[in-house]
Design a protein around this motif. Sequence first.
Motif, PDB file in Angstrom:
ATOM      1  N   GLY A 278      68.457  74.364  37.984  1.00 47.97           N
ATOM      2  CA  GLY A 278      69.348  74.456  39.138  1.00 47.97           C
ATOM      3  C   GLY A 278      68.692  74.604  40.491  1.00 47.97           C
ATOM      4  N   GLU A 279      67.722  75.505  40.583  1.00 47.86           N
ATOM      5  CA  GLU A 279      67.200  75.802  41.915  1.00 47.86           C
ATOM      6  C   GLU A 279      66.474  74.605  42.525  1.00 47.86           C
ATOM      7  OE1 GLU A 279      65.812  76.862  39.208  1.00 47.86           O
ATOM      8  OE2 GLU A 279      63.638  76.957  39.376  1.00 47.86           O
ATOM      9  N   ASP A 280      66.019  73.664  41.688  1.00 47.76           N
ATOM     10  CA  ASP A 280      65.321  72.495  42.228  1.00 47.76           C
ATOM     11  C   ASP A 280      66.243  71.650  43.094  1.00 47.76           C
ATOM     12  OD1 ASP A 280      63.242  73.346  40.685  1.00 47.76           O
ATOM     13  OD2 ASP A 280      63.567  71.894  39.076  1.00 47.76           O
ATOM     14  N   VAL A 281      67.538  71.625  42.730  1.00 48.11           N
ATOM     15  CA  VAL A 281      68.477  70.786  43.475  1.00 48.11           C
ATOM     16  C   VAL A 281      68.743  71.396  44.841  1.00 48.11           C
ATOM     17  CG1 VAL A 281      70.775  69.725  43.484  1.00 48.11           C
ATOM     18  CG2 VAL A 281      69.567  70.077  41.324  1.00 48.11           C
ATOM     19  N   VAL A 282      69.039  72.693  44.842  1.00 48.05           N
ATOM     20  CA  VAL A 282      69.377  73.301  46.128  1.00 48.05           C
ATOM     21  C   VAL A 282      68.169  73.585  47.008  1.00 48.05           C
ATOM     22  CG1 VAL A 282      71.681  74.265  45.978  1.00 48.05           C
ATOM     23  CG2 VAL A 282      69.849  75.380  44.760  1.00 48.05           C
ATOM     24  N   ALA A 283      67.027  73.842  46.404  1.00 49.22           N
ATOM     25  CA  ALA A 283      65.862  74.228  47.209  1.00 49.22           C
ATOM     26  C   ALA A 283      65.306  73.059  48.005  1.00 49.22           C
ATOM     27  CB  ALA A 283      64.769  74.785  46.317  1.00 49.22           C
ATOM     28  N   GLY A 284      65.647  71.851  47.607  1.00 47.07           N
ATOM     29  CA  GLY A 284      65.187  70.698  48.358  1.00 47.07           C
ATOM     30  C   GLY A 284      63.719  70.398  48.148  1.00 47.07           C
ATOM     31  N   ILE A 285      63.142  70.893  47.059  1.00 47.76           N
ATOM     32  CA  ILE A 285      61.715  70.651  46.835  1.00 47.76           C
ATOM     33  C   ILE A 285      61.503  69.222  46.342  1.00 47.76           C
ATOM     34  CG2 ILE A 285      59.711  71.362  45.461  1.00 47.76           C
ATOM     35  CD1 ILE A 285      61.128  74.249  45.601  1.00 47.76           C
ATOM     36  N   ARG A 286      62.341  68.812  45.391  1.00 50.39           N
ATOM     37  CA  ARG A 286      62.347  67.394  45.019  1.00 50.39           C
ATOM     38  C   ARG A 286      63.627  66.795  45.572  1.00 50.39           C
ATOM     39  NH1 ARG A 286      61.975  68.064  38.769  1.00 50.39           N
ATOM     40  NH2 ARG A 286      62.760  65.937  38.682  1.00 50.39           N
ATOM     41  N   THR A 287      63.579  65.532  46.007  1.00 45.48           N
ATOM     42  CA  THR A 287      64.789  64.945  46.559  1.00 45.48           C
ATOM     43  C   THR A 287      65.676  64.438  45.430  1.00 45.48           C
ATOM     44  OG1 THR A 287      63.587  64.381  48.510  1.00 45.48           O
ATOM     45  CG2 THR A 287      65.674  63.243  48.200  1.00 45.48           C
ATOM     46  N   PRO A 288      66.871  65.010  45.310  1.00 50.28           N
ATOM     47  CA  PRO A 288      67.750  64.618  44.205  1.00 50.28           C
ATOM     48  C   PRO A 288      68.337  63.217  44.397  1.00 50.28           C
ATOM     49  CG  PRO A 288      68.490  66.619  45.316  1.00 50.28           C
ATOM     50  CD  PRO A 288      67.458  66.015  46.179  1.00 50.28           C
ATOM     51  N   GLN A 289      68.898  62.704  43.311  1.00 47.97           N
ATOM     52  CA  GLN A 289      69.535  61.386  43.380  1.00 47.97           C
ATOM     53  C   GLN A 289      71.037  61.540  43.470  1.00 47.97           C
ATOM     54  OE1 GLN A 289      67.615  60.061  39.698  1.00 47.97           O
ATOM     55  NE2 GLN A 289      67.023  58.244  40.871  1.00 47.97           N
ATOM     56  N   SER A 290      71.677  60.532  44.030  1.00 50.44           N
ATOM     57  CA  SER A 290      73.128  60.601  44.186  1.00 50.44           C
ATOM     58  C   SER A 290      73.798  60.600  42.809  1.00 50.44           C
ATOM     59  CB  SER A 290      73.574  59.413  45.020  1.00 50.44           C
ATOM     60  OG  SER A 290      74.760  58.911  44.500  1.00 50.44           O
ATOM     61  N   ILE A 291      74.924  61.292  42.709  1.00 49.42           N
ATOM     62  CA  ILE A 291      75.604  61.458  41.426  1.00 49.42           C
ATOM     63  C   ILE A 291      75.993  60.093  40.825  1.00 49.42           C
ATOM     64  CG2 ILE A 291      77.906  61.782  42.469  1.00 49.42           C
ATOM     65  CD1 ILE A 291      76.764  63.868  39.563  1.00 49.42           C
ATOM     66  N   ALA A 292      76.290  59.125  41.692  1.00 49.98           N
ATOM     67  CA  ALA A 292      76.703  57.805  41.187  1.00 49.98           C
ATOM     68  C   ALA A 292      75.598  57.200  40.314  1.00 49.98           C
ATOM     69  CB  ALA A 292      77.018  56.883  42.361  1.00 49.98           C
ATOM     70  N   VAL A 427      65.163  74.373  64.515  1.00 53.35           N
ATOM     71  CA  VAL A 427      64.426  73.375  63.731  1.00 53.35           C
ATOM     72  C   VAL A 427      63.589  74.116  62.698  1.00 53.35           C
ATOM     73  CG1 VAL A 427      62.757  71.482  63.816  1.00 53.35           C
ATOM     74  CG2 VAL A 427      64.323  71.833  65.723  1.00 53.35           C
ATOM     75  N   ARG A 428      63.796  73.786  61.425  1.00 56.60           N
ATOM     76  CA  ARG A 428      63.066  74.466  60.350  1.00 56.60           C
ATOM     77  C   ARG A 428      62.618  73.441  59.312  1.00 56.60           C
ATOM     78  NH1 ARG A 428      61.418  79.396  60.630  1.00 56.60           N
ATOM     79  NH2 ARG A 428      61.804  79.888  58.459  1.00 56.60           N
ATOM     80  N   GLN A 429      61.600  73.830  58.579  1.00 60.63           N
ATOM     81  CA  GLN A 429      61.194  73.047  57.423  1.00 60.63           C
ATOM     82  C   GLN A 429      62.393  72.954  56.472  1.00 60.63           C
ATOM     83  OE1 GLN A 429      58.547  71.576  57.389  1.00 60.63           O
ATOM     84  NE2 GLN A 429      57.832  71.240  55.322  1.00 60.63           N
ATOM     85  N   GLU A 430      62.934  74.104  56.123  1.00 59.30           N
ATOM     86  CA  GLU A 430      64.198  74.224  55.397  1.00 59.30           C
ATOM     87  C   GLU A 430      64.715  75.610  55.752  1.00 59.30           C
ATOM     88  OE1 GLU A 430      63.567  74.589  51.068  1.00 59.30           O
ATOM     89  OE2 GLU A 430      61.480  74.889  51.547  1.00 59.30           O
ATOM     90  N   THR A 431      66.021  75.848  55.627  1.00 57.82           N
ATOM     91  CA  THR A 431      66.494  77.180  55.991  1.00 57.82           C
ATOM     92  C   THR A 431      66.653  78.031  54.739  1.00 57.82           C
ATOM     93  OG1 THR A 431      68.822  76.607  55.832  1.00 57.82           O
ATOM     94  CG2 THR A 431      67.785  76.340  57.992  1.00 57.82           C
ATOM     95  N   SER A 432      66.707  79.341  54.965  1.00 57.24           N
ATOM     96  CA  SER A 432      66.963  80.260  53.866  1.00 57.24           C
ATOM     97  C   SER A 432      67.880  81.352  54.415  1.00 57.24           C
ATOM     98  CB  SER A 432      65.646  80.844  53.367  1.00 57.24           C
ATOM     99  OG  SER A 432      65.157  81.728  54.332  1.00 57.24           O
ATOM    100  N   PRO A 433      68.386  82.212  53.561  1.00 58.19           N
ATOM    101  CA  PRO A 433      69.330  83.211  54.057  1.00 58.19           C
ATOM    102  C   PRO A 433      68.786  84.075  55.202  1.00 58.19           C
ATOM    103  CG  PRO A 433      69.450  83.102  51.692  1.00 58.19           C
ATOM    104  CD  PRO A 433      68.305  82.224  52.089  1.00 58.19           C
ATOM    105  N   GLU A 434      67.466  84.195  55.318  1.00 58.86           N
ATOM    106  CA  GLU A 434      66.918  84.995  56.430  1.00 58.86           C
ATOM    107  C   GLU A 434      67.267  84.404  57.791  1.00 58.86           C
ATOM    108  OE1 GLU A 434      64.121  84.135  54.071  1.00 58.86           O
ATOM    109  OE2 GLU A 434      64.810  85.859  52.976  1.00 58.86           O
ATOM    110  N   ASP A 435      67.597  83.105  57.806  1.00 59.57           N
ATOM    111  CA  ASP A 435      67.812  82.428  59.086  1.00 59.57           C
ATOM    112  C   ASP A 435      69.229  82.572  59.614  1.00 59.57           C
ATOM    113  OD1 ASP A 435      65.203  81.426  59.107  1.00 59.57           O
ATOM    114  OD2 ASP A 435      65.767  79.834  57.719  1.00 59.57           O
ATOM    115  N   ILE A 436      70.051  83.336  58.898  1.00 58.72           N
ATOM    116  CA  ILE A 436      71.495  83.285  59.166  1.00 58.72           C
ATOM    117  C   ILE A 436      71.854  83.580  60.626  1.00 58.72           C
ATOM    118  CG2 ILE A 436      71.927  85.640  58.283  1.00 58.72           C
ATOM    119  CD1 ILE A 436      74.423  83.161  57.375  1.00 58.72           C
TER     120      ILE A 436
END
Length: 874
Positions: A278-292, A427-436
């Motif tokens: 699960g965390e791989d999808v949300v973390a954005g470490i690998r780019t996921p593919q579209s559900i289609a 502008v961030r590499q990616e955001t996390s809850p600390e950035d709220i």
Amino acid sequence: MKTKYVYAFEDGNKEMKSLLGGKGANLAEMTKIGLPVPPGFTVSTEACNQYYKNNKSIDDEMVDELFQHLELLEEKIGKKFGSNEHPLLVSVRSGSVFSMPGMMDTILNLGLNDETVVALSIATGNERFAYDSYRRFIQMFSDVVLNIPKYKFEHILDREKDLHQLELDTELTVQNLKNIIQSYKELVKKEWKKDFPQEPKEQLLMAVKAVFDSWDNPRAMVYRDLHDIPHHLGTAVNIQSMVFGNMGNTSGTGVAFTRNPSTGERKLFGEFLMNAQGEDVVAGIRTPQSIAHLKNVMPEAYDQFVTVANLLENHYKDMQDIEFTIENSKLYLLQTRNGKRTAAAAINIAVEMVEEGIIDRNTALVRIDPIQLDQLLHPTFEEKALNEAEKIAQGLPASPGAATGRVYFNAHDVVKAVSEGEKAILVRQETSPEDIEGMVACSGILTARGGMTSHAAVVARGMGKCCVAGCGEIKVDETNKIFKVNGEVYQEGDFISLDGNIGNVYKGSIPTKEPELSGNFGKLMEWADDVRSLKIRTNADTPRDAAIAVKFGAEGIGLCRTEHMFFEEERIPAVRQMIVAKSLEERMTALDKLLPYQKEDFVGIFTAMGERPVTVRLLDPPLHEFLPHSDEDIRMLAGQINIDIKTLKETVEELKEFNPMLGHRGCRLAITYPEIYEMQVKAIIMAAIEVKKEKNIHVEPEIMVPLIGHEKELKIIKDLIISTANKIIASSDTKIEYMIGTMIEVPRAALTADEIAEHAEFFSFGTNDLTQMTYAFSRDDSGKFIGEYRKKEIFEKDPFQRLDQVGVGKLMKIALDLGKTTRPDIKLGICGEHGGDPDSIDFCHRIGLHYVSCSPYRVPIARLAAARAAVLNK
Ligand code: PEP
Ligand code: MG
């Protein structure tokens, strides 16, 4: 009787959100309707509250109950927790009533240790999978339970990949994974001063405790404050047997919405990753593919998922956000919830669901949060400027809207810049809850990594903030506060613009234009107008604001403040001359200069409003607000109005007050200087005559007197208004009707409203001042302590934003009842800021006001809020 703290999924249902949290209740519901949900149980929100009552400790009874459920789960699955043959592994996930970024979310693979990893490897015949799961577990557990920063683990992982020249995590071999695990354990020992916990039951209790603790972490608290979520609800914890998306190429995991959460389009929308957790999808470490694309990879699992998605949407009668895992080609559901969506999507989904016969109109009206409409009521880029703008990069359109501002690279810098009056883009590499906090303060968000379901995207959509995510072309260097794209370097403070609808990033700042209410939005507004009984007016002081409000559906002006008109460059000298005048004659000379300007102001406003009612409030603020204060300004003014500096300085001094908001302001000005209101009334009536004659617009001005506290004040001023107005009307050949009314802003006025109503044809509740005077704290200074009042739960919300129904509301009710005893048909409205707040509008509906008045951009929000009030209070 002993409180039950733990519920198997079979014991719950979707109505039990307050006890089981959203996630737990929906897991139970899906179990109940026979969907493939891995078995598990939920530790209730009551358990969390009990934990806090117990000074943050889990009592023995609760521990026993938890382990009994664990045993039942072992029996159900046929595996044992901590077993060296078939080890049961679980996920531990938080689940509050409202989903809340900022809290601990998920720990997967819990139950692994140096021995069970071997057992898992043998049991599955998949050694790589077993060690991959173990390294993930150590990483997640250490981050969220032991508070060891995630990046330290990522460094170790990256180092191993670099060493062996590997691109992807999936390329790591068993030996690589074992090396990583070894280094992870050393890191834990160094940072935590103890070995990584090996005992599965200890791991489980530590994880549960970490979920409870995360309920109260500062990020979660900021989120709750922002979304008005009460702090006492507590969170549940879901413990569920693991299914594995990282078992190889017939396994995977994903997240999908039944409709597009940005646009509302009726089409599955989501992403998945093969051989991943699960965390791989949300973390954005690998780019996921579209559900289609899943259709091509695993057609059967895809078809099954489509069937389940439709079933869930029909079951919940709302768009669903579903998490799933495929383990060796078999589909499992891990979560469903009503999906977060942009305002545009919310409207399209609600309207289309009505047209599809899934819900009725009233459900559609109630389903949309009026405040969310705000997202659609703000400007977009001006086309001409946009055509000339230089596009520098393309990312994902993660959350719609247009944003322009200076770039900043962390939440702290954003907050600082915004507090200094700037517009900022985070502008961030990616955001996390600390950035709220930065995400709340900024105008837009740009991230280099992460997909449409990344943290940045989900949180930005929830806030209605423009976001472009996954913009891989930009290279962000957060440490040096720069980003690079196409060889060009952008520094902190440089301007960029973002289009969250299409994902474009532009150089520089681009001007914006006003939005339109059309299509489904227009339709929804019409449905709202059909059911609401409150009229919606606007607070507008200029023809421009009046025109915007009319476009948004305003049915009149409830408050035209006249003081702002006095500040314009051409007029201010005459205003100041009027104030410093030493004789009536001098004052009249200055007022005569102002009269034509004031008349033109009203001509403009009456014209913009057509024949809609317009309430004009006579001058309100203390006079000293118009005077200069610095020596330099005083010297300049003295020259302009031909008076000596010393006299002017003395006048400025004389006008100073210790307590201006309780001083010489409002109707008190007219008691001492009737000429000011006289001039304003002349201007109003002359303007009404002019628009009638020249434009054939029949206006019936409503002349409103501020800050009345005693009926005799109003009596005197009313006589002045009538004699002034009638003189002008008599000398013209036109008939003009007008009304005279008052604001109810002073508690004494509310308490003597029967007397005041003798002279007032209408009351308009000025709840800004009424709140200030009821609480006896200043609307300008209370910001200093209201935060603390909210933290201590004395106030749920700032009473200047949301009406204090208990106290201020009681005064309103008294005034309204008393006013009606004297004048049963008295017109009743509200023009304080609360007139645009949905909760306060609900109150206004319930006590029977005739209209609310709010700022132009709030008008559609108020229309919907009034409709909801009508539906919900039927
Ligand atoms: C009020 O007091 O609620 C009001 C509308 O007047 P002002 O905000 O101008 O004081
Ligand atoms: Mg006021």
